[in-house]
Design an enzyme around this catalytic site. Structure first.
Site, PDB file in Angstrom:
ATOM      1  N   GLY A 232      44.432  26.115  91.761  1.00 53.04           N
ATOM      2  CA  GLY A 232      43.675  26.090  90.505  1.00 53.04           C
ATOM      3  C   GLY A 232      42.211  26.442  90.672  1.00 53.04           C
ATOM      4  O   GLY A 232      41.482  26.569  89.689  1.00 53.04           O
TER       5      GLY A 232
ATOM      6  N   ALA B 223       0.086  26.201  46.955  1.00 53.06           N
ATOM      7  CA  ALA B 223      -0.140  25.826  48.362  1.00 53.06           C
ATOM      8  C   ALA B 223      -0.494  24.345  48.441  1.00 53.06           C
ATOM      9  O   ALA B 223      -1.181  23.802  47.585  1.00 53.06           O
ATOM     10  CB  ALA B 223      -1.271  26.667  48.943  1.00 53.06           C
TER      11      ALA B 223
ATOM     12  N   ASN C   7       9.610  34.200  49.519  1.00 50.26           N
ATOM     13  CA  ASN C   7       8.557  34.069  50.526  1.00 50.26           C
ATOM     14  C   ASN C   7       8.310  32.582  50.782  1.00 50.26           C
ATOM     15  O   ASN C   7       7.995  31.839  49.850  1.00 50.26           O
ATOM     16  CB  ASN C   7       7.276  34.739  50.045  1.00 50.26           C
ATOM     17  CG  ASN C   7       6.277  34.833  51.185  1.00 50.26           C
ATOM     18  OD1 ASN C   7       6.342  35.740  51.999  1.00 50.26           O
ATOM     19  ND2 ASN C   7       5.380  33.857  51.249  1.00 50.26           N
TER      20      ASN C   7
ATOM     21  N   ALA D 268       3.409  29.640  55.170  1.00 45.41           N
ATOM     22  CA  ALA D 268       3.227  28.963  56.465  1.00 45.41           C
ATOM     23  C   ALA D 268       3.183  27.454  56.276  1.00 45.41           C
ATOM     24  O   ALA D 268       2.606  26.951  55.319  1.00 45.41           O
ATOM     25  CB  ALA D 268       1.928  29.444  57.093  1.00 45.41           C
TER      26      ALA D 268
ATOM     27  N   ASN E  29      14.670  17.029  54.052  1.00 46.21           N
ATOM     28  CA  ASN E  29      16.102  17.032  53.698  1.00 46.21           C
ATOM     29  C   ASN E  29      16.749  15.670  53.884  1.00 46.21           C
ATOM     30  O   ASN E  29      17.865  15.464  53.465  1.00 46.21           O
ATOM     31  CB  ASN E  29      16.851  18.084  54.535  1.00 46.21           C
ATOM     32  CG  ASN E  29      16.678  17.863  56.023  1.00 46.21           C
ATOM     33  OD1 ASN E  29      15.641  17.397  56.473  1.00 46.21           O
ATOM     34  ND2 ASN E  29      17.703  18.195  56.784  1.00 46.21           N
TER      35      ASN E  29
ATOM     36  N   GLY F  91      43.284  28.829 105.566  1.00 44.96           N
ATOM     37  CA  GLY F  91      44.417  29.015 106.465  1.00 44.96           C
ATOM     38  C   GLY F  91      44.404  30.425 107.045  1.00 44.96           C
ATOM     39  O   GLY F  91      43.968  31.371 106.389  1.00 44.96           O
TER      40      GLY F  91
ATOM     41  N   HIS G  78       5.952  31.550  59.541  1.00 47.61           N
ATOM     42  CA  HIS G  78       5.108  30.713  60.409  1.00 47.61           C
ATOM     43  C   HIS G  78       5.367  29.224  60.197  1.00 47.61           C
ATOM     44  O   HIS G  78       5.358  28.747  59.067  1.00 47.61           O
ATOM     45  CB  HIS G  78       3.615  30.953  60.137  1.00 47.61           C
ATOM     46  CG  HIS G  78       3.281  32.316  59.655  1.00 47.61           C
ATOM     47  ND1 HIS G  78       2.934  33.336  60.511  1.00 47.61           N
ATOM     48  CD2 HIS G  78       3.266  32.856  58.409  1.00 47.61           C
ATOM     49  CE1 HIS G  78       2.703  34.435  59.801  1.00 47.61           C
ATOM     50  NE2 HIS G  78       2.893  34.169  58.531  1.00 47.61           N
TER      51      HIS G  78
ATOM     52  N   ARG H 253      -0.482  18.416  43.878  1.00 42.26           N
ATOM     53  CA  ARG H 253      -1.465  18.021  44.899  1.00 42.26           C
ATOM     54  C   ARG H 253      -2.634  17.361  44.185  1.00 42.26           C
ATOM     55  O   ARG H 253      -2.849  17.577  42.983  1.00 42.26           O
ATOM     56  CB  ARG H 253      -1.940  19.254  45.686  1.00 42.26           C
ATOM     57  CG  ARG H 253      -2.675  20.248  44.841  1.00 42.26           C
ATOM     58  CD  ARG H 253      -3.001  21.535  45.580  1.00 42.26           C
ATOM     59  NE  ARG H 253      -3.719  22.444  44.711  1.00 42.26           N
ATOM     60  CZ  ARG H 253      -3.691  23.751  44.832  1.00 42.26           C
ATOM     61  NH1 ARG H 253      -2.970  24.326  45.773  1.00 42.26           N
ATOM     62  NH2 ARG H 253      -4.381  24.501  44.005  1.00 42.26           N
TER      63      ARG H 253
ATOM     64  N   LYS I 138      17.803  25.001  60.132  1.00 38.69           N
ATOM     65  CA  LYS I 138      18.994  24.210  60.454  1.00 38.69           C
ATOM     66  C   LYS I 138      19.940  24.223  59.275  1.00 38.69           C
ATOM     67  O   LYS I 138      19.561  23.867  58.168  1.00 38.69           O
ATOM     68  CB  LYS I 138      18.594  22.763  60.776  1.00 38.69           C
ATOM     69  CG  LYS I 138      19.718  21.964  61.357  1.00 38.69           C
ATOM     70  CD  LYS I 138      19.890  20.577  60.773  1.00 38.69           C
ATOM     71  CE  LYS I 138      20.419  20.544  59.376  1.00 38.69           C
ATOM     72  NZ  LYS I 138      20.751  19.220  58.857  1.00 38.69           N
TER      73      LYS I 138
HETATM   74  C1  UD1 Z   1      44.336  26.005 100.587  1.00 37.59           C
HETATM   75  C2  UD1 Z   1      45.389  26.493 101.599  1.00 37.59           C
HETATM   76  C3  UD1 Z   1      44.707  27.454 102.576  1.00 37.59           C
HETATM   77  C4  UD1 Z   1      44.060  28.595 101.818  1.00 37.59           C
HETATM   78  C5  UD1 Z   1      43.088  28.073 100.770  1.00 37.59           C
HETATM   79  C6  UD1 Z   1      42.596  29.220  99.915  1.00 37.59           C
HETATM   80  C7  UD1 Z   1      46.956  24.653 101.854  1.00 37.59           C
HETATM   81  C8  UD1 Z   1      47.452  23.560 102.715  1.00 37.59           C
HETATM   82  N1  UD1 Z   1      45.935  25.368 102.312  1.00 37.59           N
HETATM   83  O1  UD1 Z   1      43.404  25.250 101.293  1.00 37.59           O
HETATM   84  O2  UD1 Z   1      45.683  27.968 103.464  1.00 37.59           O
HETATM   85  O3  UD1 Z   1      43.401  29.446 102.740  1.00 37.59           O
HETATM   86  O4  UD1 Z   1      43.753  27.129  99.913  1.00 37.59           O
HETATM   87  O5  UD1 Z   1      41.606  28.791  99.028  1.00 37.59           O
HETATM   88  O6  UD1 Z   1      47.506  24.870 100.793  1.00 37.59           O
HETATM   89  N2  UD1 Z   1      46.048  20.362  95.114  1.00 37.59           N
HETATM   90  C9  UD1 Z   1      46.904  19.568  94.383  1.00 37.59           C
HETATM   91  N3  UD1 Z   1      47.462  18.489  94.967  1.00 37.59           N
HETATM   92  C10 UD1 Z   1      47.243  18.158  96.267  1.00 37.59           C
HETATM   93  C11 UD1 Z   1      46.370  18.971  97.024  1.00 37.59           C
HETATM   94  C12 UD1 Z   1      45.800  20.084  96.414  1.00 37.59           C
HETATM   95  O7  UD1 Z   1      47.153  19.841  93.203  1.00 37.59           O
HETATM   96  O8  UD1 Z   1      47.789  17.149  96.701  1.00 37.59           O
HETATM   97  C13 UD1 Z   1      45.405  21.511  94.466  1.00 37.59           C
HETATM   98  C14 UD1 Z   1      43.884  21.410  94.411  1.00 37.59           C
HETATM   99  O9  UD1 Z   1      43.450  20.749  93.236  1.00 37.59           O
HETATM  100  C15 UD1 Z   1      43.449  22.881  94.470  1.00 37.59           C
HETATM  101  C16 UD1 Z   1      44.593  23.568  95.204  1.00 37.59           C
HETATM  102  O10 UD1 Z   1      45.691  22.669  95.213  1.00 37.59           O
HETATM  103  O11 UD1 Z   1      43.303  23.431  93.183  1.00 37.59           O
HETATM  104  C17 UD1 Z   1      44.228  23.923  96.649  1.00 37.59           C
HETATM  105  O12 UD1 Z   1      43.795  22.771  97.301  1.00 37.59           O
HETATM  106  P1  UD1 Z   1      42.508  22.780  98.232  1.00 37.59           P
HETATM  107  O13 UD1 Z   1      42.270  21.398  98.698  1.00 37.59           O
HETATM  108  O14 UD1 Z   1      41.403  23.496  97.587  1.00 37.59           O
HETATM  109  O15 UD1 Z   1      43.095  23.639  99.449  1.00 37.59           O
HETATM  110  P2  UD1 Z   1      42.265  24.366 100.576  1.00 37.59           P
HETATM  111  O16 UD1 Z   1      41.818  23.385 101.581  1.00 37.59           O
HETATM  112  O17 UD1 Z   1      41.245  25.230  99.971  1.00 37.59           O
END
Ligand code: UD1
Ligand code: CA
Length: 509
Positions: A135, A457, A411, A414, A420, A175, A397, A474, A385
């Protein structure tokens, strides 16, 4: 352990040719496929982010990080499931606010790794192919997804995944793709356990396309006997390879696959996204005087021939027409500007519309659904607003216009202030066409100034003013000749002639 019959297919992104386009239905330029579902992993705490709020909620060019992958698949017509856990409610509401229909959620109560997050979605697996994506990847393009999918189908792969050259020292925690002959696996940085982490091996991006059959049959092979005591989704590559399944890799550029773990990585990714947006606008004929100083959100649109000054922030769903000029240090937040509008420096416009040829600022503040008519002029130190100004109306102004409906060619002198608010409630002021509000008028709402009327004015106006009338509200002026000498205790140089107090003629407004 190496396996001799392994059929690993490495295909470079650059040389890949789309052969299976007939499996895609195309609608409005978007590729749609019915046999694919997406799972986005978004449950983990953001320890390395260190802000107390999930990195997935951090705005990047105005959109939360987690919305990028969800929107990517949604726009490709692919069903989306998001795994949530940490700050679940906030993440789900950020997604639901941006994507109207169809996101499904799976709860990962305890975050035991990316492999465990995937296993939590088992009941949702309903398509022949499942694409899983971290994500925290906001820069992946639809082209990468469609190429990965097409490659996967063409090679009858069990798993296809995206890799990138390891060009950036900030990828240290990623990784590594470890290959030996026809064997391939991903080794997490933490699994090198004290040994040097190879810098020349490609990195794993975090996007995996896996056939459902393979997942169902092999997901139980995932183990957690590793440095972090977690289930790694990345182990599925080695498992597939050892089981003699086809594994394909698609090489993308480093910038496309950046994940966000730290605030530095957020800034780097945002700079890349912003540069992409700026370049697209420049191609479309928008001039940026100092693009490196501009802030620009994802959903902003700008017409050709428009000039954007230094330090301008264009936020939210701002839409700027053609041939506009936005002078330096202005902030437009969900503002709609028609063609040929000029916004002078240091103005702030939010949730408001400005019609063609109007001038705003310098130092103007327009907000809360204000509506500025064609050729109107809102000048310096004017706040508008929740008010509308008609065609050609001017408030140049030092003025406050709140909850007012103001006609055309009015018009506003200034220093005019609309009162309000009565301490409890807000009231409306109506000023009709061609009215002339004298400088330093105080208009106490609710009130109506009819067409062609004048206010003198310095008047405090609390009763309606009929059409074509003059309203004076006034104190009459009093002159006390020589009175200054009395106050100072001095003598006048010439004898003082005492006259009766003078009043100004009413037409002297
Ligand atoms: C991960 C990869 C790594 C890769 C990298 C790229 C693994 C083990 N490693 O590492 O190989 O190079 O992404 O960015 O996958 N998440 C969950 N639940 C969990 C753990 C993680 O939903 O229990 C989600 C996190 O919210 C995140 C995503 O998985 O959005 C990746 O997790 P993150 O901890 O960022 O993995 P990296 O250490 O970056
Ligand atoms: Ca990550």
């Amino acid at each position: 352990m190496l396996h001799n019959n392994m059929r690993t297919i490495i295909i470079s992104f650059n040389f890949f040719i789309l052969l299976f386009t007939n499996t895609f239905a195309k609608g409005e330029g978007i590729v749609i496929h019915n046999n694919l579902q997406a799972i986005i992993l978004a449950a983990e705490k953001s320890t390395r982010f260190n802000t107390g709020t999930s990195k997935l909620l951090a705005p990047l060019c105005g959109q939360a990080v987690v919305v990028y992958p969800a929107r990517l698949f949604h726009e490709l017509g692919v069903e989306v499931t998001v795994v949530t856990g940490h700050q679940k409610e906030d993440i789900e509401s950020a997604l639901n606010a941006q994507i109207e229909s169809g996101i499904q959620y799976v709860h990962q109560a305890e975050q035991r790794g990316t492999g465990h997050a995937l296993l939590c979605t088992k009941d949702m697996w309903n398509k022949e192919h499942i694409i899983i994506m971290n994500g925290d990847m906001p820069l992946v393009s639809p082209e990468i997804i469609t190429k990965l999918y097409t490659m996967h189908i063409e090679n009858n792969a069990a798993i296809s995944f995206v890799i990138a050259p390891n060009d950036d020292p900030s990828f240290a925690s990623y990784g590594r793709i470890v290959q030996d002959g026809s064997s391939i696996k991903i080794v997490e940085a933490s699994e090198f356990r004290g040994l040097p982490i190879p810098q020349d091996y490609p990195v794993n991006a975090g996007v995996y396309l896996i056939t459902k059959d393979f997942l169902v049959n092999y997901c139980n092979a995932l183990q957690h006997n590793n440095a972090k005591n977690e289930f790694y989704i990345t182990d599925l590559i080695g498992i597939a390879n050892e089981a003699d399944k086809n594994v394909c890799t698609l090489t993308a550029s480093c910038d496309d696959i950046r994940g966000i773990n730290t605030l530095q990585e957020l800034v780097t990714a945002e700079q890349i996204k912003r540069t992409q947006l700026l370049n697209n606008f420049m191609k479309a004929g928008v001039r940026f005087m100092m693009p490196e100083t501009n802030v620009i959100d994802l959903d902003v649109t700008i017409g050709r021939g428009t000039v954007i000054g230094a330090g301008v922030h264009l936020l939210g769903k701002t839409k700027i027409g053609e041939q506009c000029t936005i002078h330096p240090y202005t902030i437009l937040d969900t503002a709609i500007l028609e063609d040929n509008v000029t916004v002078h420096p240091h103005s702030v416009v939010s949730h408001s519309i400005i019609h063609a040829h109007a001038h705003i600022g310098p130092y103007a503040h327009l907000h809360l659904e204000s509506d500025i008519g064609k050729h109107a002029y809102v000048g310096n130190f004017v706040e508008v607003k929740k008010s509308s100004l008609g065609v050609g109306t001017k408030a140049k102004h030092l003025t406050y216009l709140g909850d007012a409906i103001i006609g055309s060619r009015v018009n506003i002198g200034a220093g005019t202030i609309i009162c309000n608010h009565d301490g409890k409630r807000k009231h409306t002021t109506t000023i009709k066409d061609n009215a002339y509000i004298g400088s330093n008028s105080t208009l106490i709402a609710p009130i109506t100034i009819e067409e062609n009327a004048y206010t003198a004015a310095g008047s405090t106006i609390n009763k309606n003013v009929p059409a074509s009338a003059l309203a004076i509200g006034r104190a009459l002026q009093v002159i006390k000749e020589g009175y200054a000498h009395k106050l100072r205790g001095t003598q006048p140089a010439t004898p003082v002639t005492h006259t009766k107090p003078a009043t100004k003629a009413p037409e002297d407004v």
